[in-house]
Motif scaffolding. Structure first.
Motif, PDB file in Angstrom:
ATOM      1  N   ALA A 592       6.158 -11.381  12.497  1.00 57.34           N
ATOM      2  CA  ALA A 592       5.584 -12.557  12.572  1.00 57.34           C
ATOM      3  C   ALA A 592       4.881 -12.473  14.096  1.00 57.34           C
ATOM      4  O   ALA A 592       3.560 -13.205  13.999  1.00 57.34           O
ATOM      5  N   GLU A 593       5.317 -11.725  14.885  1.00 57.21           N
ATOM      6  CA  GLU A 593       4.431 -11.514  16.300  1.00 57.21           C
ATOM      7  C   GLU A 593       3.161 -10.866  15.871  1.00 57.21           C
ATOM      8  O   GLU A 593       2.198 -11.223  16.452  1.00 57.21           O
ATOM      9  N   LYS A 596       0.739 -13.087  14.267  1.00 55.92           N
ATOM     10  CA  LYS A 596       0.273 -14.234  15.399  1.00 55.92           C
ATOM     11  C   LYS A 596      -0.735 -13.634  16.001  1.00 55.92           C
ATOM     12  O   LYS A 596      -1.835 -14.139  16.491  1.00 55.92           O
ATOM     13  N   GLN A 597      -0.745 -12.263  16.386  1.00 49.81           N
ATOM     14  CA  GLN A 597      -1.588 -11.459  17.455  1.00 49.81           C
ATOM     15  C   GLN A 597      -3.073 -11.389  16.503  1.00 49.81           C
ATOM     16  O   GLN A 597      -3.918 -11.708  17.221  1.00 49.81           O
ATOM     17  N   ASP A 599      -3.940 -13.184  14.288  1.00 47.66           N
ATOM     18  CA  ASP A 599      -4.480 -14.681  13.900  1.00 47.66           C
ATOM     19  C   ASP A 599      -5.059 -15.323  15.144  1.00 47.66           C
ATOM     20  O   ASP A 599      -6.258 -15.858  14.967  1.00 47.66           O
ATOM     21  N   ILE A 600      -4.584 -14.768  16.368  1.00 50.40           N
ATOM     22  CA  ILE A 600      -5.119 -15.283  17.586  1.00 50.40           C
ATOM     23  C   ILE A 600      -6.737 -14.374  17.702  1.00 50.40           C
ATOM     24  O   ILE A 600      -7.442 -15.120  18.250  1.00 50.40           O
ATOM     25  N   LEU A 621      -3.517 -14.747  23.905  1.00 45.89           N
ATOM     26  CA  LEU A 621      -2.172 -15.204  23.942  1.00 45.89           C
ATOM     27  C   LEU A 621      -1.856 -16.318  24.750  1.00 45.89           C
ATOM     28  O   LEU A 621      -0.877 -17.367  24.423  1.00 45.89           O
ATOM     29  N   ILE A 624      -2.973 -19.387  23.870  1.00 44.66           N
ATOM     30  CA  ILE A 624      -2.195 -19.897  22.997  1.00 44.66           C
ATOM     31  C   ILE A 624      -1.005 -20.830  23.390  1.00 44.66           C
ATOM     32  O   ILE A 624      -0.466 -21.761  22.994  1.00 44.66           O
ATOM     33  N   GLN A 625      -0.102 -19.919  24.066  1.00 48.81           N
ATOM     34  CA  GLN A 625       0.893 -20.453  24.807  1.00 48.81           C
ATOM     35  C   GLN A 625       0.604 -21.701  25.633  1.00 48.81           C
ATOM     36  O   GLN A 625       1.473 -22.713  25.383  1.00 48.81           O
TER      37      GLN A 625
END
Ligand SMILES: Nc1nc2c(ncn2[C@@H]2O[C@@H]3COP(=O)(O)O[C@H]4[C@@H](O)[C@H](n5cnc6c(=O)[nH]c(N)nc65)O[C@@H]4COP(=O)(O)O[C@H]3[C@H]2O)c(=O)[nH]1
Length: 884
Positions: A592-593, A596-597, A599-600, A621, A624-625
């Motif tokens: 998942a991580e 996400k990377q 995707d970012i 990242l 995003i956070q």
């Protein structure tokens, strides 16, 4: 089996009956023989007894007879006359002779009148002797002197029963005297019994006519009477016979013997009770033994029958169980084959032959499984060589030796059979053949549904995640790198909205094909949903830089391929995509991580202008956070009353205020004033835009009402931004009407700003809602006009009041000639449609002048005023700071 049981039952009954009858018959014969033997013994005993008694009594009577006969010579009577007889002498002589005979009590000589002439008892001389009537006469009348015995009488001298024995003697003168001897009956009976010890013996001395003279036991009452029947002697030694005993008349064996003295006979009666006493106990014993035997036979028979009955029951149960088992086996959905310990066929069912139809001709009980395998190998292996077949058979037999084995086999007809083997307790094997074709198909379909995207046939997110996790693990182990390429088609939503979902689907399918063509077989191309695709590249270089280059190369190929024109329903279409890339393999990361990377990184590309590839940047990242933190804060902002409205002046090019645009601001406790560009998108994504938009509308209307009360601001119009999600609410119209009603604001002064994309999303719904609100007096402005797919068609349909030229075009006035042209076109279009036109982002006088020169006399921008809190906005109006 049942017939044999019936036969056995009949046999058992027959044998038992036979033995029972045989034992019974034997017992009867034995009893009868024994009875006859007992009778014979009884008769013999009676005869022996009577013979002995005859001899003894004969002897005794003979002694008496001799005594009486000797009186003649003793007294010399033949030579004397009656009156010569000297009584005293004669008495003495007679007495002397009498003493010689123990049986005789007394002897007397009596004359024809019965007077005693001489006697052993001298006192009797001259006395009349009490003899039975007629006895003297009968004795004297005898031609030949023979011994005569009287009937029993009671002796007057002894008062005991006595018999008189008499014989006449003839005197020389012709007179006859009678020599009479008196004998006690009990002495005779003693001689008669001779000490014999026979139970219930009855012995009699009687005459031929039945007159009883003496008996044992003594029966004085019937002494002298005639016993019936009279047993006149017919032969010298008649056999004993069964008849009533002489005295008690009980059934008895009766023997008799005649005496020397013609008319007398002796009888002996032994009652059958005595004769058969032993026989009876013997009979009882025989009967008991026989009964015991019969009982044993009956018990054995019953036991046998019960055993046979139980056997019958057991056999019926076995038959029933077998029938049930056969039925169960026949109705089984699975094929069934039972082998014995020697691996030979014991039984099978119908389904087995349906699965293996080629065994139908061959199969038989006792046939070896190996032979059946040879047959199957022929069918399954087709053109295989003999060696190959042998190897196949050997491996199959090897499987069989394992205790529990399950495997699958695909038959020539394509059916998939699951074969399960289980050892039986006796060393055999049960083989169950289950047709799992449908199951496998369903499994494949389920797998397809669960793990593949139905539109493109590509793996879905679940399968990708699974494979990615495996790949990460493998890479961490072997040190090789992998890469994830996260792709999103550019402007796909617009295509979908304008050309429809069917065309959008076609594009997605073609994109899937093209992306697949760009990667190797081992790589994975997945569709996550919508227009998002992910490519997982495996076995890249160990070196991270080289791996990145390899990923870049593949990504570039994909970009190039997707940039090529598409033919969608006969229409050519061009598209591009944004690709975010992330490498993996150096550390163990969660799938998942990684996603996400990538995707970012993809969003980075989007922000940077699309149609490119970008590797994941850790700074992104952080952004995003930050967005995530903002989202969490946003959820509390409304209740914490952290929002406020700022107002930006809208004026004529001459600086005359006509209204304002309400712009929301978030006064964040830590971040300070947050611009709507940072949180409106987030609010839309999370749905928070609904309560927020409602609040903005309420506040703006309240402000309008407040301005209405002051003459200098009463004519001010207020523009309010409406987001798509807000507008799409089913009750949006009602909400606005309610707020207007509640606040008391003049609807004519409220202007709702809609964006092009909002309108295009569902034109009919938009038009309907706009018309309803328009009916209440609310006005509409098309915000950011010129940035979207402006189309005259829908513009003419919408009940718009104003077009608002996007500030990007205003900004480029004097910079890009094309933008100036666009601005002119928009102004011309508004004029043509009879719409008001306003420019936003007017910062310079040159821009204002250009706009005014081309017919746009309404402006909004920093040149006139920035968005201000209401107090400052109102102060600004008062000071006329806006005048330029
Ligand atoms: N550089 C430059 N900018 C100028 C100039 N004149 C005005 N602006 C800015 O341009 C934006 C105009 O608003 P918009 O196009 O509706 O664009 C708005 C609007 O789409 C949205 N927004 C703001 N308030 C609301 C609201 O209450 N509801 C909704 N749904 N959206 C809102 O946020 C966007 C941005 O709002 P703001 O940050 O307030 O930014 C405002 C404003 O401050 C100028 O001369 N130069």
């Amino acid at each position: 089996m049942r017939a044999s049981l019936t036969k056995a039952t009949t046999a058992v009954i027959g044998i038992a009956t036979f033995f029972v009858l045989a034992v019974a018959a034997l017992a009867i014969v034995l009893v009868r023989d024994s009875r006859e033997s007992a009778l014979a013994d009884g008769k013999a005993q009676a005869e022996r007894f009577v013979t002995g008694a005859q001899a003894a009594v004969n002897r005794s009577f003979l002694g008496v007879d001799v005594l009486l006969a000797s009186i003649d010579s003793l007294l010399g009577l033949q030579t004397m006359q009656l009156d010569w007889l000297e009584a005293p002498l004669a008495n003495k002589l007679i007495e002397g002779a009498t003493r010689q005979n123990l049986l005789v009590r007394s002897v007397a000589l009596v004359d024809a009148e019965g007077t005693v002439v001489a006697s052993s008892d001298a006192s009797d001389t001259g006395q009349a002797m009490a003899l039975p009537l007629g006895f003297v006469t009968e004795a004297l009348e005898q031609q030949v002197s023979t011994l005569l015995v009287s009937n029993p009488v009671v002796s007057p001298s002894s008062s005991e029963p006595v018999l008189y024995f008499a014989r006449h003697v003839r005197l020389a003168d012709g007179h006859k005297l009678l020599a009479v001897a008196e004998v006690q009956v009990n002495l005779i009976t003693a001689i008669l019994v001779q000490g014999a010890d026979i139970s219930q013996l009855e012995a009699t001395l009687e005459r031929n006519n039945g007159t009883m003279l003496a008996s044992v036991p003594a029966q004085e009452s019937i002494s002298g009477t005639q016993l019936q029947p009279a047993l006149g002697m017919t032969s010298a030694t008649p056999e004993a016979q069964e008849m009533p005993s002489r005295l008690s008349k009980r059934p008895a064996v009766v023997a008799r013997r005649g005496m020397l003295y013609g008319s007398l006979l002796i009888t002996a009666s032994i009652p059958l009770d005595t004769v058969l006493a032993e026989w009876r106990s013997e009979s009882k014993m025989i009967g008991g033994v026989a009964l015991t035997f019969i009982l044993v036979i009956v018990v054995a028979g019953v036991v046998g029958l019960r055993y046979l009955h139980r056997m019958g029951q057991a056999q019926r149960a076995i038959t029933l169980a077998k029938t049930t088992m056969d039925q169960a086996l026949e109705s089984m959905e699975s094929g069934f084959l039972l082998l014995d310990a020697q691996r030979c066929v014991v039984s099978w069912n119908r389904r087995y032959l349906e699965i293996y139809p080629w065994q139908r001709r061959l199969i038989a009980p006792g046939m070896s499984f190996e032979r059946m395998l040879t047959n199957t190998a022929h069918e399954l292996l087709g053109d295989a060589s003999d060696d190959e077949r042998k190897t196949w058979i050997a491996s199959r037999m090897d499987m069989l030796s394992q205790h529990l084995h399950s495997h699958e086999r695909v038959l020539p007809n394509g059916n998939v059979i699951e074969i399960t083997e289980r050892a039986t307790p006796d060393g055999g094997v049960v083989i169950v053949y289950q047709d799992v074709t449908r199951l496998r198909q369903a499994t494949a379909e389920i797998e397809q549904l669960a793990f593949y995207d139905p539109l493109t046939g590509l793996p879905n997110r679940r399968l990708l995640t699974d494979r990615l996790q495996q790949a990460i693990t493998a890479c961490t182990r072997n040190g090789r790198r992998g890469a994830l390429l996260f792709m999103d088609l550019d402007h796909f939503k617009t295509l979908n909205d304008t050309l429809g979902h069917d065309v959008g689907d076609l594009l997605l399918q073609q994109v899937a094909q093209r992306v697949k063509a760009c990667v190797r077989e081992a790589d994975t191309v997945a569709r996550l949903g919508g227009d998002e695709f992910v490519v997982m590249l495996l076995d890249l270089s160990l070196d991270p830089l080289e791996a990145a280059q390899q990923a870049q190369m593949v990504g570039d190929n994909i970009l190039h391929s997707l940039n090529q024109p598409y033919l969608l329903n006969g229409t050519q279409y061009r598209s591009s995509c944004s690709v975010g890339a992330a490498l993996f393999g150096d550390t163990h990361q969660a799938s998942a991580e990684l996603l996400k990377q990538a995707d970012i990184a993809m969003y980075q590309v989007k922000n940077a202008g699309r149609n490119a590839l970008c590797f994941f940047d850790p700074q992104m990242l952080a952004a995003i956070q930050n967005r995530a933190d903002l989202e969490s804060d946003l959820r509390h902002a409304l209740t914490a009353q952290q929002f406020e409205l700022h107002y930006q002046l809208q004026t004529t090019d001459q600086g005359v205020p006509v209204g304002a645009e309400a712009l929301v601001r978030w006064r964040h406790p830590q971040r300070g004033l947050v611009s709507p560009q940072q949180f409106i998108g987030l609010a839309e994504d999370t749905g928070l835009i609904l309560p927020l938009g409602h609040w903005v509308m309420q506040t703006a209307c309240a402000q309008l009402t407040a301005w209405q009360a002051t003459p200098d601001k009463a004519a001010l119009q207020l523009s309010v931004n409406v987001s798509a999600r807000q507008f799409r609410q089913v009750d949006f119209v009602e909400q606005v009407r309610g707020i207007l009603r509640d606040s008391g604001a003049n609807p004519n002064l409220l202007k709702l700003e809609l964006t092009e994309s909002l309108v295009l999303d569902n034109v009919q719904d938009t038009i309907a809602k706009m018309k309803q609100l328009k009916a209440t007096g609310v006005r509409f402005s098309m915000d950011d006009f010129g940035t979207g797919h402006s189309s005259l068609t829908y513009l003419t349909q919408l009940p718009l009041d104003q077009l608002k030229i996007d500030q990007s075009f205003i900004h480029n006035i004097g910079v890009h000639a094309s933008d100036a042209v666009i601005v002119q076109t928009i102004i011309g279009m508004a004029n043509t449609l009879g719409l008001e036109v306003i420019a936003e982002g007017v910062e310079t006088e040159a821009q204002r002048d250009f706009l005014a020169a081309h017919g746009c006399h309404l402006c909004q921008g920093y040149l006139f005023a920035k968005p201000l809190p209401v107090v400052e906005f109102e102060a600004m109006l008062l000071l006329h700071e806006i005048t330029v």
